[in-house]
Design a protein around this motif. Structure first.
Motif, short mmCIF file in Angstrom:
data_model
loop_
_atom_site.label_atom_id
_atom_site.label_comp_id
_atom_site.label_asym_id
_atom_site.label_seq_id
_atom_site.Cartn_x
_atom_site.Cartn_y
_atom_site.Cartn_z
N ARG A 288 0.83 -1.21 0.00
CA ARG A 288 0.00 0.00 0.00
C ARG A 288 0.86 1.25 0.00
O ARG A 288 0.60 2.20 -0.75
CB ARG A 288 -0.93 -0.01 1.21
CG ARG A 288 -1.88 1.19 1.25
CD ARG A 288 -2.96 1.00 2.28
NE ARG A 288 -3.96 2.07 2.23
CZ ARG A 288 -5.12 2.04 2.86
NH1 ARG A 288 -5.43 0.98 3.60
NH2 ARG A 288 -5.97 3.05 2.79
N VAL A 289 1.89 1.26 0.83
CA VAL A 289 2.77 2.43 0.89
C VAL A 289 3.48 2.64 -0.44
O VAL A 289 3.53 3.77 -0.95
CB VAL A 289 3.78 2.26 2.04
CG1 VAL A 289 4.87 3.34 1.96
CG2 VAL A 289 3.07 2.34 3.39
N ALA A 290 3.99 1.57 -1.03
CA ALA A 290 4.68 1.69 -2.32
C ALA A 290 3.73 2.18 -3.40
O ALA A 290 4.09 3.03 -4.23
CB ALA A 290 5.30 0.34 -2.71
N PHE A 291 2.52 1.67 -3.40
CA PHE A 291 1.52 2.06 -4.41
C PHE A 291 1.16 3.53 -4.27
O PHE A 291 1.15 4.28 -5.25
CB PHE A 291 0.28 1.18 -4.27
CG PHE A 291 -0.84 1.55 -5.21
CD1 PHE A 291 -0.84 1.08 -6.51
CD2 PHE A 291 -1.87 2.37 -4.81
CE1 PHE A 291 -1.87 1.42 -7.39
CE2 PHE A 291 -2.90 2.72 -5.67
CZ PHE A 291 -2.90 2.24 -6.97
N VAL A 292 0.84 3.97 -3.06
CA VAL A 292 0.43 5.36 -2.85
C VAL A 292 1.58 6.31 -3.18
O VAL A 292 1.39 7.32 -3.88
CB VAL A 292 -0.06 5.57 -1.40
CG1 VAL A 292 -0.26 7.06 -1.11
CG2 VAL A 292 -1.36 4.81 -1.16
N LEU A 293 2.78 6.00 -2.70
CA LEU A 293 3.90 6.90 -2.93
C LEU A 293 4.26 7.00 -4.41
O LEU A 293 4.56 8.08 -4.91
CB LEU A 293 5.12 6.44 -2.13
CG LEU A 293 5.03 6.62 -0.61
CD1 LEU A 293 6.28 6.08 0.05
CD2 LEU A 293 4.81 8.08 -0.24
#
Length: 302
Positions: A135-140
């Motif tokens: 999720r963090v990689a996707f959002v960033l």
């Protein structure tokens, strides 16, 4: 007294708050959690000595990385917190035109979600199924266009590993969102749904519900809501009409433009107590997400 690095004043530091809120909300799914993450980010900045702050060449980038790490930590403990949550948990729906969330930088839109879609309830629910690192990689990357070399510093993995995380998340999002109706069809179905529900006639409502329709409501123990998902057209239709009947003549219904398309808000007088987001597929309502937790409706009643 705290001081900012030379060339970066306190006003500029505070100006980053909107972007940090924007990022944190997309990662965590509620305004309150996002506010906590942003507050912790600034607290870490001010806990450093003046010399440590002065050594940071790009405070805005530092704040973004730290906020992302704070969100990653919160996502890691979210499962335990959700186990204590009363009933079903849903992300907080945002009303249209919410100015507190800064606009991510404009970049090539290929392989990225649109700005509106990135705060849509439908997408946030898909993001809940990802691992915290995905999720963090996707959002960033897909929303904020952060390079994988910088994402690697946040998640503690190599740039190649982060690229794979984002790719896996992107594929999962596409698979789960495949078949969603275009905005024009979505809004037409929402209008038909509103009219049919207003008649109180189950037979008028049933043709608009997908055979596998699911209704989820979030009361958080603070408002009445179904403790488990409601399944199937008959049960969903009866639940909706039953809830409307309970509210009676004092009920007000309004339609609002949001990132999900037309969204229903229910209330009494000027107070909104329920927001219903519909997911439309193949001309029918496939998912109904109802937010009744008053702690997640603050922006609707601001």
């Amino acid at each position: 007294m705290t001081t900012a690095p030379e060339g970066f004043d306190e006003a500029a530091l505070e100006a980053e708050r909107g972007m940090l809120m924007s990022l944190s909300y997309r990662m965590l799914g509620t305004v309150a959690d996002a506010e906590d993450a942003v507050q912790e980010t600034y607290a870490r900045w001010y806990r450093m000595s003046p010399a440590e702050r002065a050594a940071i060449q790009n405070p805005a980038a530092w704040l973004t990385r730290v906020a992302s790490r704070v969100c990653l930590d919160q996502l890691g403990s979210a499962r335990a917190r959700r186990e204590r949550y009363v009933g079903e948990w849903l992300p907080e729906p945002l009303p249209g035109g919410t100015g507190m969330f800064a606009t991510p930088p404009s970049t090539d839109p290929l392989d990225r979600v649109t700005l509106d879609e990135s705060v849509a309830t439908a997408l946030l629910i898909v993001l809940e199924s990802l691992t915290p690192a995905e999720r963090v990689a996707f959002v960033l990357h897909d929303v904020f266009a952060m390079p994988f070399t910088e994402i690697a510093e946040v998640v503690g993995r190599s740039p190649d590993a982060c690229r794979k995380l984002a790719s896996t998340a992107r594929r999962h999002v596409r698979e789960r969102r495949a078949g969603s109706a275009p905005r024009e069809q979505h809004d037409a179905v929402v209008l038909a749904f509103t009219e049919a529900a207003g008649t109180g006639d189950l037979q008028a409502l049933l043709p608009l519900l997908d055979p596998d329709v699911v209704l989820v409501s979030d009361g958080g123990g603070l408002a009445s809501a179904a403790r488990r998902p409601v399944l199937g057209p008959d049960h969903v239709g009866r639940y909706i009409l039953g809830q409307l009947a309970k509210l009676g003549a004092a009920l007000t219904v309004s339609l609002h433009e949001t990132a999900d398309g037309l969204t229903l808000a229910f209330g009494e007088g000027d107070v909104i107590h329920s927001v219903a987001v519909l997911d439309v597929r193949d001309g029918r309502v496939a998912r109904v997400w109802i937010m009744r937790n008053p702690e997640k409706l603050g922006l609707w009643n601001a």
